[in-house]
Design a protein around this motif. Structure first.
Motif, PDB file in Angstrom:
ATOM      1  N   LEU A  18       0.829  -1.205   0.000  1.00  0.00           N
ATOM      2  CA  LEU A  18       0.000   0.000   0.000  1.00  0.00           C
ATOM      3  C   LEU A  18       0.864   1.256   0.000  1.00  0.00           C
ATOM      4  O   LEU A  18       0.565   2.235  -0.704  1.00  0.00           O
ATOM      5  N   PHE A  33       2.193   1.543  -3.563  1.00  0.00           N
ATOM      6  CA  PHE A  33       1.157   2.029  -4.487  1.00  0.00           C
ATOM      7  C   PHE A  33       0.948   3.533  -4.322  1.00  0.00           C
ATOM      8  O   PHE A  33       0.799   4.269  -5.302  1.00  0.00           O
ATOM      9  N   ALA A  34       0.917   4.002  -3.072  1.00  0.00           N
ATOM     10  CA  ALA A  34       0.708   5.430  -2.818  1.00  0.00           C
ATOM     11  C   ALA A  34       1.848   6.255  -3.412  1.00  0.00           C
ATOM     12  O   ALA A  34       1.608   7.305  -4.024  1.00  0.00           O
ATOM     13  N   ARG A  66      -0.570   4.884  -7.762  1.00  0.00           N
ATOM     14  CA  ARG A  66      -1.456   3.833  -8.277  1.00  0.00           C
ATOM     15  C   ARG A  66      -2.695   3.766  -7.398  1.00  0.00           C
ATOM     16  O   ARG A  66      -2.598   3.570  -6.184  1.00  0.00           O
ATOM     17  N   THR A  67      -3.857   3.936  -8.002  1.00  0.00           N
ATOM     18  CA  THR A  67      -5.099   4.009  -7.228  1.00  0.00           C
ATOM     19  C   THR A  67      -6.095   2.952  -7.701  1.00  0.00           C
ATOM     20  O   THR A  67      -5.978   2.389  -8.797  1.00  0.00           O
ATOM     21  N   GLU A 126      -5.084   6.281   0.972  1.00  0.00           N
ATOM     22  CA  GLU A 126      -4.188   7.003   0.071  1.00  0.00           C
ATOM     23  C   GLU A 126      -4.164   6.397  -1.330  1.00  0.00           C
ATOM     24  O   GLU A 126      -3.670   7.026  -2.264  1.00  0.00           O
ATOM     25  N   CYS A 127      -4.698   5.181  -1.468  1.00  0.00           N
ATOM     26  CA  CYS A 127      -4.697   4.499  -2.763  1.00  0.00           C
ATOM     27  C   CYS A 127      -6.097   4.427  -3.375  1.00  0.00           C
ATOM     28  O   CYS A 127      -6.297   3.724  -4.372  1.00  0.00           O
ATOM     29  N   GLU A 145      -9.391   5.786  -5.307  1.00  0.00           N
ATOM     30  CA  GLU A 145      -9.865   6.763  -6.284  1.00  0.00           C
ATOM     31  C   GLU A 145     -10.994   7.602  -5.676  1.00  0.00           C
ATOM     32  O   GLU A 145     -11.811   7.092  -4.905  1.00  0.00           O
TER      33      GLU A 145
END
Length: 297
Positions: A195, A198-199, A203-204, A239-240, A242
């Protein structure tokens, strides 16, 4: 009032969705047999007990069905596989059906046999919430059941788990349902670190499932306890997410009450809408599963 097996089977014909052959038949205190749980797994039966033995009259009923019957003692090592106590010897690995979706089940596996039946309604809703063009992240994915439902809804999925055998099992579940695994993403490793990655990458996802084990330790020795760290996990996932997206936050931690769980999640996602829904109707006993849908207002 204690109910017998055959009564519960007939009752559940009205409760269980079509095209489903794995479900809870008898649910402990809800059926007057505290500590005893019976699950139908296609044409096999799994009896789980916590702090007690199988009542003699129930065991006799189950033996009379002619089906393979397995027993799992929940107070022992949760990784111990069930032991067959009755019925013909059939392959321990087989396919079962849930709401028209196929899953590989393994009666020789410890901890769980491949799927958590109490999440059935949540899986259906994940499919309903998914659509082509959406991205869904399934953390602590185990054998990828939520991922399969999301992909059947049209979403592109990312299945994340610490154990490679679980990811391989998830790929098998995709293939059982005619979904090409190469069109999906699979990530091995600690969910919290993924996670964070990704943040950083921006990347969401339109949907995120958070269903961690009650206790875990990553490969660096860092401990995760739901009752202490779940809010931190939700904040990382936020934070990831949309804009306009959703999260499913669940836990079966019995040390954590429903209100404490809700407060923990709410603090991590201020301003979001939180919705609590009921357990599946075949789970009539202890209301142990914490579950919240988190939606961006």
């Amino acid at each position: 009032m204690e109910r017998n097996y055959h009564y519960c089977v007939e009752r559940n014909r009205e409760l269980i969705p079509p095209d489903t052959d794995m479900f809870r038949v008898m649910d402990g205190v809800g059926d007057g047999i505290p500590g005893v749980f019976v699950d139908q797994m296609a044409d096999r039966l799994l009896v789980s007990t916590r702090g007690c033995s199988i009542p003699a009259d129930l065991e006799s009923e189950l033996r009379d069905t002619g089906m393979p019957v397995f027993h799992k003692k929940l107070e022992q090592n949760q990784k111990d596989a069930p032991v067959q106590i009755a019925g013909p010897l059939l392959p321990l690995q087989f396919t079962a059906l849930e709401q028209g979706v196929r899953f590989k089940i393994d009666m020789s596996a410890g901890y769980s046999q491949g799927i958590f039946l109490d999440q059935r309604d949540h899986r259906r809703r994940v499919r309903e919430k998914s659509a082509p063009g959406m991205r869904v992240l399934n953390t602590f994915a185990y054998t990828g059941a939520f991922s399969v439902y999301a992909a059947l809804g049209g979403a592109q999925t990312t299945t994340l788990d610490l154990a490679q055998p679980c990811l391989d099992w998830a790929r098998e579940n995709f293939m059982l349902n005619g979904i090409e695994p190469s069109a999906q993403y699979f990530c091995k490793g600690d969910a919290r670190r993924w996670l964070e990655r990704f943040a950083r990458q921006g990347r969401t996802f339109h949907g995120i499932i958070l269903d961690p084990p009650t206790f875990s330790r990553d490969d660096r020795g860092k401990v995760f306890r739901v009752e202490s760290h779940y809010g931190e996990l939700v904040a990382l996932a936020r934070e990831c997410l949309e804009p306009g997206g959703w999260m499913l936050c669940t836990s079966n931690c019995r040390k954590l009450g429903h209100e404490d769980f809700r407060r923990m999640v709410a603090r991590a996602v201020p301003g979001f809408r939180l919705t609590h829904d009921p357990m599946p109707p075949d789970f009539s006993g202890e209301d142990y599963l914490k579950r919240l849908w988190v939606d961006w207002k």
